[in-house]
Design a protein around this motif. Structure first.
Motif, mmCIF file in Angstrom:
data_model
loop_
_atom_site.group_PDB
_atom_site.id
_atom_site.type_symbol
_atom_site.label_atom_id
_atom_site.label_comp_id
_atom_site.label_asym_id
_atom_site.label_seq_id
_atom_site.Cartn_x
_atom_site.Cartn_y
_atom_site.Cartn_z
ATOM 1 N N HIS A 8 -6.994 1.850 26.968
ATOM 2 C CA HIS A 8 -8.327 1.140 26.393
ATOM 3 C C HIS A 8 -9.239 2.037 26.012
ATOM 4 O O HIS A 8 -9.187 3.286 26.403
ATOM 5 N N LEU A 38 -17.802 -6.745 37.514
ATOM 6 C CA LEU A 38 -16.973 -5.826 38.449
ATOM 7 C C LEU A 38 -18.173 -5.156 39.039
ATOM 8 O O LEU A 38 -18.321 -3.847 38.927
ATOM 9 N N VAL A 45 -17.653 -6.722 32.382
ATOM 10 C CA VAL A 45 -16.568 -6.157 31.669
ATOM 11 C C VAL A 45 -15.999 -7.340 30.614
ATOM 12 O O VAL A 45 -15.830 -8.450 30.964
ATOM 13 N N GLU A 56 -12.666 -2.019 25.629
ATOM 14 C CA GLU A 56 -13.156 -2.656 26.730
ATOM 15 C C GLU A 56 -14.766 -2.549 26.766
ATOM 16 O O GLU A 56 -15.360 -1.460 26.656
ATOM 17 N N PRO A 66 -23.073 3.244 36.634
ATOM 18 C CA PRO A 66 -22.765 4.460 35.800
ATOM 19 C C PRO A 66 -23.214 4.606 34.492
ATOM 20 O O PRO A 66 -23.236 5.749 33.852
ATOM 21 N N LYS A 73 -29.475 7.454 26.689
ATOM 22 C CA LYS A 73 -29.405 8.285 25.567
ATOM 23 C C LYS A 73 -28.986 7.517 24.133
ATOM 24 O O LYS A 73 -29.120 8.009 22.901
ATOM 25 N N HIS A 80 -17.764 5.018 24.911
ATOM 26 C CA HIS A 80 -17.893 5.620 26.229
ATOM 27 C C HIS A 80 -16.881 6.398 27.002
ATOM 28 O O HIS A 80 -17.300 7.493 27.468
ATOM 29 N N HIS A 81 -15.704 5.637 26.932
ATOM 30 C CA HIS A 81 -14.621 6.501 27.393
ATOM 31 C C HIS A 81 -13.091 6.271 26.945
ATOM 32 O O HIS A 81 -13.102 5.256 26.243
ATOM 33 N N GLY A 110 -10.075 -0.728 39.485
ATOM 34 C CA GLY A 110 -10.566 -0.989 38.104
ATOM 35 C C GLY A 110 -10.499 -2.508 37.712
ATOM 36 O O GLY A 110 -9.802 -3.285 38.216
ATOM 37 N N ALA A 111 -10.608 -2.647 36.204
ATOM 38 C CA ALA A 111 -10.622 -3.762 35.808
ATOM 39 C C ALA A 111 -9.425 -4.498 35.362
ATOM 40 O O ALA A 111 -9.333 -5.664 35.277
ATOM 41 N N LYS A 122 -17.676 17.005 30.633
ATOM 42 C CA LYS A 122 -18.055 18.369 30.533
ATOM 43 C C LYS A 122 -16.543 19.404 30.665
ATOM 44 O O LYS A 122 -16.599 20.450 29.932
ATOM 45 N N GLY A 126 -15.821 17.032 26.062
ATOM 46 C CA GLY A 126 -16.721 16.044 25.800
ATOM 47 C C GLY A 126 -16.558 14.491 25.655
ATOM 48 O O GLY A 126 -17.373 13.861 25.367
ATOM 49 N N GLU A 130 -10.786 8.401 31.794
ATOM 50 C CA GLU A 130 -10.606 7.411 32.462
ATOM 51 C C GLU A 130 -8.814 7.565 32.801
ATOM 52 O O GLU A 130 -8.172 7.718 31.640
HETATM 53 C C1 LIG Z 1 -14.555 -1.554 33.792
HETATM 54 C C2 LIG Z 1 -14.242 -0.542 34.978
HETATM 55 C C3 LIG Z 1 -13.595 0.480 34.781
HETATM 56 C C4 LIG Z 1 -12.055 0.152 34.029
HETATM 57 O O1 LIG Z 1 -11.477 -0.118 35.032
HETATM 58 O O2 LIG Z 1 -11.946 0.585 33.140
HETATM 59 C C5 LIG Z 1 -14.403 1.402 33.958
HETATM 60 O O3 LIG Z 1 -14.127 1.870 32.850
HETATM 61 S S1 LIG Z 1 -16.005 1.417 34.468
HETATM 62 C C6 LIG Z 1 -16.927 2.508 33.193
HETATM 63 C C7 LIG Z 1 -18.202 2.941 33.685
HETATM 64 N N1 LIG Z 1 -17.958 3.963 35.029
HETATM 65 C C8 LIG Z 1 -17.947 5.289 34.954
HETATM 66 O O4 LIG Z 1 -18.399 5.796 33.616
HETATM 67 C C9 LIG Z 1 -17.680 5.966 36.344
HETATM 68 C C10 LIG Z 1 -17.543 7.698 35.817
HETATM 69 N N2 LIG Z 1 -19.054 7.905 35.305
HETATM 70 C C11 LIG Z 1 -20.045 8.661 35.975
HETATM 71 O O5 LIG Z 1 -19.517 9.189 36.984
HETATM 72 C C12 LIG Z 1 -21.267 9.137 34.979
HETATM 73 O O6 LIG Z 1 -21.249 8.160 34.006
HETATM 74 C C13 LIG Z 1 -21.213 10.395 34.433
HETATM 75 C C14 LIG Z 1 -19.973 10.807 33.536
HETATM 76 C C15 LIG Z 1 -21.084 11.814 35.589
HETATM 77 C C16 LIG Z 1 -22.235 10.725 33.792
HETATM 78 O O7 LIG Z 1 -23.399 10.454 34.525
HETATM 79 P P1 LIG Z 1 -24.947 10.200 34.041
HETATM 80 O O8 LIG Z 1 -25.863 10.336 35.087
HETATM 81 O O9 LIG Z 1 -24.685 9.278 33.169
HETATM 82 O O10 LIG Z 1 -25.249 11.595 33.143
HETATM 83 P P2 LIG Z 1 -25.375 13.024 33.413
HETATM 84 O O11 LIG Z 1 -26.663 13.810 32.884
HETATM 85 O O12 LIG Z 1 -24.930 13.663 34.789
HETATM 86 O O13 LIG Z 1 -24.303 13.729 32.392
HETATM 87 C C17 LIG Z 1 -24.131 15.003 32.237
HETATM 88 C C18 LIG Z 1 -23.554 15.018 30.904
HETATM 89 O O14 LIG Z 1 -22.549 14.422 30.395
HETATM 90 C C19 LIG Z 1 -22.843 13.596 29.377
HETATM 91 N N3 LIG Z 1 -22.131 12.482 29.360
HETATM 92 C C20 LIG Z 1 -22.514 11.308 30.226
HETATM 93 N N4 LIG Z 1 -21.731 10.275 29.882
HETATM 94 C C21 LIG Z 1 -21.036 10.753 29.064
HETATM 95 C C22 LIG Z 1 -20.077 9.857 28.126
HETATM 96 N N5 LIG Z 1 -19.732 8.689 28.538
HETATM 97 N N6 LIG Z 1 -19.051 10.823 27.201
HETATM 98 C C23 LIG Z 1 -19.619 11.845 26.921
HETATM 99 N N7 LIG Z 1 -20.408 12.563 27.661
HETATM 100 C C24 LIG Z 1 -21.022 12.082 28.365
HETATM 101 C C25 LIG Z 1 -24.209 13.758 29.401
HETATM 102 O O15 LIG Z 1 -24.807 13.463 27.981
HETATM 103 C C26 LIG Z 1 -24.397 15.430 29.738
HETATM 104 O O16 LIG Z 1 -24.339 16.045 28.896
HETATM 105 P P3 LIG Z 1 -25.695 16.957 28.317
HETATM 106 O O17 LIG Z 1 -26.662 15.885 27.722
HETATM 107 O O18 LIG Z 1 -25.199 17.924 27.550
HETATM 108 O O19 LIG Z 1 -26.163 17.674 29.754
#
Ligand SMILES: CC[C@@H](C(=O)O)C(=O)SCCNC(=O)CCNC(=O)[C@H](O)C(C)(C)COP(=O)(O)OP(=O)(O)OC[C@H]1O[C@@H](n2cnc3c(N)ncnc32)[C@H](O)[C@@H]1OP(=O)(O)O
Ligand SMILES: [Co+2]
Length: 137
Positions: A8, A38, A45, A56, A66, A73, A80-81, A110-111, A122, A126, A130
């Motif tokens: 997804h 969830l 979701v 999704e 999260p 932003k 998102h992913h 997960g879902a 990172k 970028g 998942e």
């Molecule tokens: C529905 C359930 C499940 C499934 O079964 O499918 C899901 O999909 S749940 C989906 C939601 N859950 C998650 O995203 C869990 C994992 N995510 C995390 O742990 C955090 O979101 C993260 C990825 C560590 C980001 O944390 P956050 O506090 O929002 O930001 P940071 O400041 O730590 O971010 C660092 C850096 O990364 C960039 N960033 C953040 N999110 C994304 C993204 N989705 N895609 C690309 N880049 C992302 C953020 O912009 C920061 O970059 P800089 O600005 O350059 O510092």
């Protein structure tokens, strides 16, 4: 470790009901599931089926969601992913850790009812990535 099919594309939204209406009325999606909470993942979701994958839709659920940071932003929401299937989540975890890719936490249900984990955007060009164990058919 073998990368499996794209399961997804995660799309974050501030209001899942608006996104459902958009996918139904504008994108002409015909197979849209019922939204569900969830709490373990901090999201509400809803799956939109397309012929070869799923969208999704995820809305924040609770203070510790999260996706709060992402929506701060990108207030209008956005892609998102990406989620890929793998055969064994623990083998995948070891594989990526061994290559210096940060794994975010431990595998959780997960879902789709199977174990998932996330790789830090990172360390993956970028793209928040998942991995999920494929559902048994
Ligand atoms: C529905 C359930 C499940 C499934 O079964 O499918 C899901 O999909 S749940 C989906 C939601 N859950 C998650 O995203 C869990 C994992 N995510 C995390 O742990 C955090 O979101 C993260 C990825 C560590 C980001 O944390 P956050 O506090 O929002 O930001 P940071 O400041 O730590 O971010 C660092 C850096 O990364 C960039 N960033 C953040 N999110 C994304 C993204 N989705 N895609 C690309 N880049 C992302 C953020 O912009 C920061 O970059 P800089 O600005 O350059 O510092
Ligand atoms: Co997902």
């Amino acid at each position: 470790m073998k990368l499996g099919r794209l399961n997804h594309v995660g799309v974050a939204t501030p209001l899942i009901t608006d996104s459902i209406a958009f996918y139904r009325d504008t994108m002409s999606a015909t197979a849209i599931g019922e939204p569900f909470d969830l709490p373990a993942q901090g999201v509400k979701v809803c799956f939109v089926d397309t012929p070869n994958t799923q969208i999704e839709l995820i809305e924040p659920l609770g203070e510790g969601s999260p996706i709060h940071g992402f929506l701060a932003k990108h207030p209008g929401g956005g892609q998102h992913h990406l989620c890929y299937e793998v055969e064994d989540i623990l083998i995948a975890k070891t594989w990526f850790e061994g290559r210096g890719v940060r794994v975010l936490g431990e595998p959780r249900i997960g879902a789709h009812g199977t174990l998932v984990l996330f790789l830090h955007p990172k360390d993956t060009g970028g793209v928040l990535t998942e991995l999920m164990e494929a559902p048994q058919h």
